[in-house]
Design a protein around this motif. Structure first.
Motif, mmCIF file in Angstrom:
data_model
loop_
_atom_site.group_PDB
_atom_site.id
_atom_site.type_symbol
_atom_site.label_atom_id
_atom_site.label_comp_id
_atom_site.label_asym_id
_atom_site.label_seq_id
_atom_site.Cartn_x
_atom_site.Cartn_y
_atom_site.Cartn_z
ATOM 1 N N GLY A 1 11.812 -0.746 0.064
ATOM 2 C CA GLY A 1 11.530 -1.657 1.156
ATOM 3 C C GLY A 1 11.898 -3.083 0.836
ATOM 4 N N PRO B 1 8.674 4.425 -3.223
ATOM 5 C CA PRO B 1 9.085 3.877 -1.923
ATOM 6 C C PRO B 1 10.126 2.771 -2.074
ATOM 7 N N CYS C 1 9.034 0.177 3.302
ATOM 8 C CA CYS C 1 7.733 0.210 2.623
ATOM 9 C C CYS C 1 7.512 -1.095 1.870
ATOM 10 N N VAL D 1 -2.141 5.197 3.833
ATOM 11 C CA VAL D 1 -0.833 4.613 4.125
ATOM 12 C C VAL D 1 -0.889 4.098 5.557
ATOM 13 N N PHE E 1 5.379 0.286 6.075
ATOM 14 C CA PHE E 1 4.203 1.001 5.586
ATOM 15 C C PHE E 1 3.722 0.405 4.259
ATOM 16 N N TRP F 1 3.769 6.018 -5.243
ATOM 17 C CA TRP F 1 2.707 6.418 -4.320
ATOM 18 C C TRP F 1 2.460 7.910 -4.545
ATOM 19 N N ARG G 1 5.806 -2.762 -1.434
ATOM 20 C CA ARG G 1 5.419 -2.297 -2.760
ATOM 21 C C ARG G 1 4.599 -3.336 -3.507
ATOM 22 N N LEU H 1 8.786 9.138 3.900
ATOM 23 C CA LEU H 1 8.700 7.681 3.696
ATOM 24 C C LEU H 1 10.024 7.085 3.235
#
Length: 312
Positions: free
Chosen positions: A220, A218, A192, A168, A240, A205, A194, A187
């Motif tokens: 994001g 996650p 994040c 990560v 991330f 994850w 994806r 997280l």
């Protein structure tokens, strides 16, 4: 007599298997218009429709399903016989088709391609990057590449490489501004990036530490199907991203990315080359299997040998 020959039947099988005239034409080395005309000629000579065609899709009729079920295996037997005869020349030749997920292509197969073809110049190698699980036999591939949990029991499997692992990563600036997660659940407080597979699936994850498995879904601002775009976004400080370590090893070493949750990113077995166990592999595939064995042997020897200047 219908006057159909093997080229006619092979053309039908290519279209029936791919459900796509353009893809089948590329595979067969002919034009789309020529392939379409050949299929119309076949149907006219047989006096029955084999395919339902629209501008968007191709589907088999009942007659097409019957013909594919009988002719497909027969043509594979013909190909196997021809491969066996070619093998009597002592020089592996012919076409070798391999289906593999993109990470295995990028990180494992890519370095092998040029050395393999230099060693066997009479082999034509085709590698198709595809994430979704398929029946390689029905799809016309000689072999596939998958990770252990996705291997069918009736396949012969050959290890292609050493263990791999996910990491990560994020940019140093992102970590400096937002901090680094200490547990996978942390997280949820971060942006994040994806991945969505071609099947539509968006994998969680997965992390493991001392036998404890944690899965995180996650969240994001960016969803992609192409890893290089996600890596670029991570480099640019978006958030991330979890990916194969091989994709970002150089960026981590250079300080362009920071790896977090190291204790939760345990190695897993590398990919396997797999192929049907019901017959001997054709010469081109046998040559590749032998090449892989030597490639891995040299890689292990290089790892075991001490680096120059570091003593014996």
């Amino acid at each position: 007599m219908t006057d159909l020959d093997l080229r006619d039947l092979a053309a039908f099988v290519a279209v029936a298997r791919t459900r796509n005239f353009r893809r089948a034409a590329v595979e067969s080395g002919v034009s789309v218009s020529g392939l379409s005309q050949r299929l119309r000629d076949i149907e006219e000579r047989l006096g029955v429709r084999l395919l339902h065609r629209t501008t968007r899709s191709v589907a088999l009729t009942e007659a097409g399903e019957v013909l594919l079920a009988r002719v497909g295996p027969a043509l594979r037997d013909v190909d196997a016989a021809l491969d066996q005869v070619r093998g009597l020349r002592g020089v592996p030749a012919g076409r070798l088709r391999i289906n593999a997920p993109a990470p295995a292509v990028d990180l494992v197969l890519a370095p092998m391609v040029t050395p393999f073809l230099a060693a066997y110049p009479q082999i034509e190698l085709e590698i198709v990057a595809q994430t979704s699980l398929i029946d390689i036999v029905a799809a016309g591939f000689d072999a596939g590449v998958r990770y252990g949990e996705h291997l069918a029991q009736d396949m012969i499997a050959v290890s292609l490489g050493p263990p791999e692992r996910f990491v990560v990563v994020a940019s140093p600036d992102y970590v400096a501004q937002h901090g680094a997660p200490r547990q996978p659940q942390d997280l949820f407080a971060h942006r994040c990036i994806r991945i969505r597979f071609e099947s539509g699936a968006m994998p969680d994850w997965e992390f493991e530490n001392a036998g404890r498995v944690v899965r995180v879904t996650p969240r994001g601002p960016l969803l992609v199907s192409y890893s290089q775009l996600a890596i670029r976004a991570a480099l640019d400080g978006l958030g991330f991203f979890a990916t194969f370590e091989g994709y970002v090893r150089d960026d981590i070493a250079a300080g362009r990315l920071v790896s977090v949750l190291e204790d939760w990113c345990e190695p897993f077995p590398g990919p396997f080359l797999y192929y049907p166990s019901r017959r001997q592999p054709p010469p081109a595939l046998a040559a590749f299997i032998g090449f892989v064995a030597q490639w891995r042997k040299r890689a292990r020897a290089a790892i075991a040998s001490p680096s120059p200047g570091r003593g014996g």
